[in-house]
Design a protein around this motif. Structure first.
Motif, mmCIF file in Angstrom:
data_model
loop_
_atom_site.group_PDB
_atom_site.id
_atom_site.type_symbol
_atom_site.label_atom_id
_atom_site.label_comp_id
_atom_site.label_asym_id
_atom_site.label_seq_id
_atom_site.Cartn_x
_atom_site.Cartn_y
_atom_site.Cartn_z
ATOM 1 N N LYS A 340 0.811 -1.217 0.000
ATOM 2 C CA LYS A 340 0.000 0.000 0.000
ATOM 3 C C LYS A 340 0.848 1.273 0.000
ATOM 4 C CE LYS A 340 -4.393 1.553 1.881
ATOM 5 N NZ LYS A 340 -4.176 2.976 1.579
ATOM 6 N N ALA A 341 2.152 1.126 0.202
ATOM 7 C CA ALA A 341 3.046 2.293 0.160
ATOM 8 C C ALA A 341 3.270 2.679 -1.296
ATOM 9 C CB ALA A 341 4.357 1.975 0.857
ATOM 10 N N THR A 342 2.384 3.489 -1.833
ATOM 11 C CA THR A 342 2.430 3.829 -3.258
ATOM 12 C C THR A 342 3.141 5.147 -3.528
ATOM 13 O OG1 THR A 342 0.238 4.850 -3.120
ATOM 14 C CG2 THR A 342 0.335 2.518 -3.741
ATOM 15 N N ASN A 343 3.723 5.764 -2.507
ATOM 16 C CA ASN A 343 4.528 6.961 -2.710
ATOM 17 C C ASN A 343 5.693 6.952 -1.730
ATOM 18 O OD1 ASN A 343 3.577 8.120 -0.181
ATOM 19 N ND2 ASN A 343 1.692 8.657 -1.239
ATOM 20 N N ALA A 344 6.622 7.858 -1.922
ATOM 21 C CA ALA A 344 7.841 7.858 -1.109
ATOM 22 C C ALA A 344 7.555 8.127 0.359
ATOM 23 C CB ALA A 344 8.827 8.885 -1.650
ATOM 24 N N ASP A 345 6.579 9.004 0.628
ATOM 25 C CA ASP A 345 6.279 9.333 2.022
ATOM 26 C C ASP A 345 5.789 8.097 2.775
ATOM 27 O OD1 ASP A 345 5.957 11.494 4.076
ATOM 28 O OD2 ASP A 345 3.892 10.809 4.010
ATOM 29 N N ALA A 346 4.947 7.289 2.119
ATOM 30 C CA ALA A 346 4.461 6.071 2.761
ATOM 31 C C ALA A 346 5.588 5.063 2.940
ATOM 32 C CB ALA A 346 3.327 5.470 1.932
ATOM 33 N N ALA A 347 6.460 4.929 1.932
ATOM 34 C CA ALA A 347 7.583 4.002 2.043
ATOM 35 C C ALA A 347 8.548 4.432 3.147
ATOM 36 C CB ALA A 347 8.316 3.900 0.711
ATOM 37 N N GLU A 348 8.687 5.733 3.342
ATOM 38 C CA GLU A 348 9.564 6.235 4.409
ATOM 39 C C GLU A 348 9.144 5.676 5.759
ATOM 40 O OE1 GLU A 348 10.002 10.433 6.778
ATOM 41 O OE2 GLU A 348 10.091 10.530 4.589
ATOM 42 N N ARG A 349 7.856 5.582 5.986
ATOM 43 C CA ARG A 349 7.358 5.104 7.271
ATOM 44 C C ARG A 349 7.760 3.649 7.516
ATOM 45 N NH1 ARG A 349 2.445 8.530 8.617
ATOM 46 N NH2 ARG A 349 2.817 10.398 7.385
ATOM 47 N N ALA A 350 7.756 2.867 6.443
ATOM 48 C CA ALA A 350 8.190 1.476 6.585
ATOM 49 C C ALA A 350 9.693 1.392 6.806
ATOM 50 C CB ALA A 350 7.791 0.688 5.344
ATOM 51 N N LEU A 351 10.460 2.165 6.050
ATOM 52 C CA LEU A 351 11.916 2.127 6.193
ATOM 53 C C LEU A 351 12.354 2.585 7.582
ATOM 54 C CD1 LEU A 351 12.979 3.499 2.680
ATOM 55 C CD2 LEU A 351 13.053 1.125 3.472
ATOM 56 N N ASN A 356 18.388 -3.326 8.678
ATOM 57 C CA ASN A 356 18.803 -4.567 8.014
ATOM 58 C C ASN A 356 17.753 -5.015 6.990
ATOM 59 O OD1 ASN A 356 20.779 -6.528 7.645
ATOM 60 N ND2 ASN A 356 19.824 -7.934 9.096
ATOM 61 N N ILE A 357 17.442 -4.101 6.059
ATOM 62 C CA ILE A 357 16.317 -4.266 5.135
ATOM 63 C C ILE A 357 16.799 -4.741 3.767
ATOM 64 C CG2 ILE A 357 14.449 -3.056 3.944
ATOM 65 C CD1 ILE A 357 14.532 -1.003 6.300
ATOM 66 N N TYR A 358 16.101 -5.719 3.226
ATOM 67 C CA TYR A 358 16.247 -6.131 1.834
ATOM 68 C C TYR A 358 14.987 -5.615 1.132
ATOM 69 C CZ TYR A 358 20.117 -8.894 3.545
ATOM 70 O OH TYR A 358 21.317 -9.282 4.125
ATOM 71 N N TRP A 359 15.168 -4.505 0.417
ATOM 72 C CA TRP A 359 14.036 -3.667 -0.001
ATOM 73 C C TRP A 359 13.610 -3.949 -1.436
ATOM 74 C CZ3 TRP A 359 14.673 2.030 -1.765
ATOM 75 C CH2 TRP A 359 13.417 2.667 -1.874
#
Length: 470
Positions: A340-351, A356-359
């Motif tokens: 559901k993270a369809t924009n950078a701002d939403a993805a930022e919250r997950a990151l 130790n992320i494999y993105w």
């Protein structure tokens, strides 16, 4: 279904035969309106025919005889150019509304005691909607949710005393609901999105503010305090005498609820109260979910729910599909679906929520790309890029993070799972699908993209490992 008896005897055209348009047409017909429907696409028209609806080319009707045009929310109202139905309606003095407007008119007509929480914002709407609905149900209240999530508003149960409604509303829906009047309205945040639809960031914010336009002293405005646009909207609501509660995940607020660490705090009776803790609630991981939880708690509290019941409800929240959804763990590797993270701002919250992320990222890119995510690149072990955005994202990342041009989601999952397993079990790893893109280049919507991720993860039978060089 909610039947639109407030439109009985009126002549109404419905354009756009998606989920909300089909529901609106059924509601209007059941309520006695003279209804005709149309869609620019053959698929939409076929869906209307299959549903037994009266299909009629709206180019061939007498618009002077129409009372209302019910427009699907995805149809352009103002930008980049009004749709041809909008132009015809405006030229002939026909009101232009959406299905949510019918919902609120019918609620007033019935006069039942049916509390409504309406939720908007650029990010976090769906989680906050699902959580608010969960808290109400956990407290023994009859509650359903819909709108921009799940069911169309007019497919929800009819109005009876004690029935609660939690509605997720996009800016498109707000634009088509002039008499919106929820008991509690939540505006989470405003960041650049849908600028092509609203013309500018300021235009987008003005549409979001419509959530509170009809709110009086009896309603409660719950507004994020972490961006300047929302802060200004909160100040204007207060100046109009609206009860306004601010929420934050970054700073204390004088009136409202804020997050600090895993705690949620409220200043009450002159003293700081520690109201709840999100520690150990995997479905509410991350600072962004502190804001979502604060908003849901503030809104449901405004409807009279006690703190003890709300805290208990938080603990049992199962989370939202496709938003920070933990799919499974294989050994030391956790797989998370954030489609559901369809924009950078939403993805930022997950990151921000993991290290130790494999993105896995990519899809149909949005304006601004992923350069705003550069401060979080140190959290990423490797990026697996898919879809149309792969080359653009690879250029943005440069040499700051190792990159695999995986292209497809199934290949990205396989590669990321193998790499994460091969790092050894000394530290937990996260394979994170958080695309920062729309899905339309490869999937019809983010839900189907998320389902594809889940299927690929569930197909992994054992901790995969790469052969090490001798």
């Amino acid at each position: 279904m909610i039947e639109a008896h407030s439109f009985k005897g009126r002549k109404v055209a419905v354009f756009g035969m998606g989920m909300s348009g089909l529901a609106a047409a059924r509601s209007l017909i059941a309520g006695g309106a003279e209804t005709m429907v149309w869609d620019d696409g053959e698929k939409g028209r076929d869906a209307a025919v299959a549903a037994g609806l009266p299909v009629r080319d709206l180019r061939e009707i007498d618009w002077r005889a129409l009372d209302s045009l019910v427009l699907a929310p995805g149809v352009p109202l103002t930008h980049p150019e009004p749709h041809w139905t909008v132009k015809l309606a405006e030229a002939n003095g026909v009101e232009i509304i959406g299905d949510t407007e019918i919902f609120f008119r019918e609620r007033r007509r019935v006069g039942a005691n049916c509390p409504v929480i309406a939720i908007t914002g650029t990010n976090g709407k769906s989680t906050t909607t699902a959580l608010s609905n969960h808290l109400l149900n956990a407290a023994g209240r009859a509650s359903v949710c819909g709108g921009n999530i799940g069911r169309a508003v007019l497919d929800l149960p009819p109005f009876v005393d004690g029935q609660h409604y939690v509605l997720e509303l996009s800016s498109f829906q707000l634009d088509l609901t002039p008499s919106l009047d929820p008991d509690a309205g939540i505006l989470l945040n405003i960041t650049p999105d849908h600028i092509d639809r609203h013309g500018s960031l300021e235009g987008y914010a003005a549409v979001k503010e419509k959530l509170f336009a009809n709110m009086t002293g009896g309603g409660t405005a719950v507004i994020g305090a972490d961006d300047a646009l929302c802060d200004a909207i909160a100040a204007r609501a207060e100046a109009r005498g609206v009860r306004t509660l601010r929420i934050s995940s970054t700073k204390p607020v004088a009136t409202g609820i804020y997050g600090e660490g895993s705690g949620l705090f409220e200043l009450a009776d002159g003293a700081l109260q520690n109201r709840a803790s999100l520690s150990g609630i995997g479905s509410l991981r991350g600072a962004h979910n502190a804001q979502n939880a604060a908003a849901a708690l503030a809104a449901t509290r405004s409807l009279g729910l006690p703190w003890a019941t709300l805290v208990e409800g938080l603990q049992s929240f199962p989370g939202l599909a496709h938003r920070m959804q933990e799919i499974r763990r294989i050994g030391h590797v956790l797989f998370v679906n954030d489609s559901k993270a369809t924009n950078a701002d939403a993805a930022e919250r997950a990151l921000l929520s993991f290290t130790n992320i494999y993105w896995i990222a990519g899809g149909k890119p949005k304006a601004g790309g992923i350069e705003p995510l550069a401060p979080f690149f140190p959290r990423i072990k490797k990026a697996y890029l898919i879809g149309v955005a792969a080359e653009e994202f690879a250029q943005t990342i440069g040499g700051r993070v190792p990159v695999s041009m995986a292209r497809t989601l199934d290949r990205a999952v396989a590669e990321a799972a193998a790499d994460a397993a091969a790092q050894g079990s000394g530290e937990d790893a996260v394979v994170l699908l958080s695309p920062a893109c729309a899905s339309y280049d490869q999937y019809p919507n983010f839900e189907i993209r998320g389902d594809a991720f889940r299927a690929a993860v569930e197909a992994l039978s054992a901790p995969p490992a790469k052969e090490k060089a001798a």
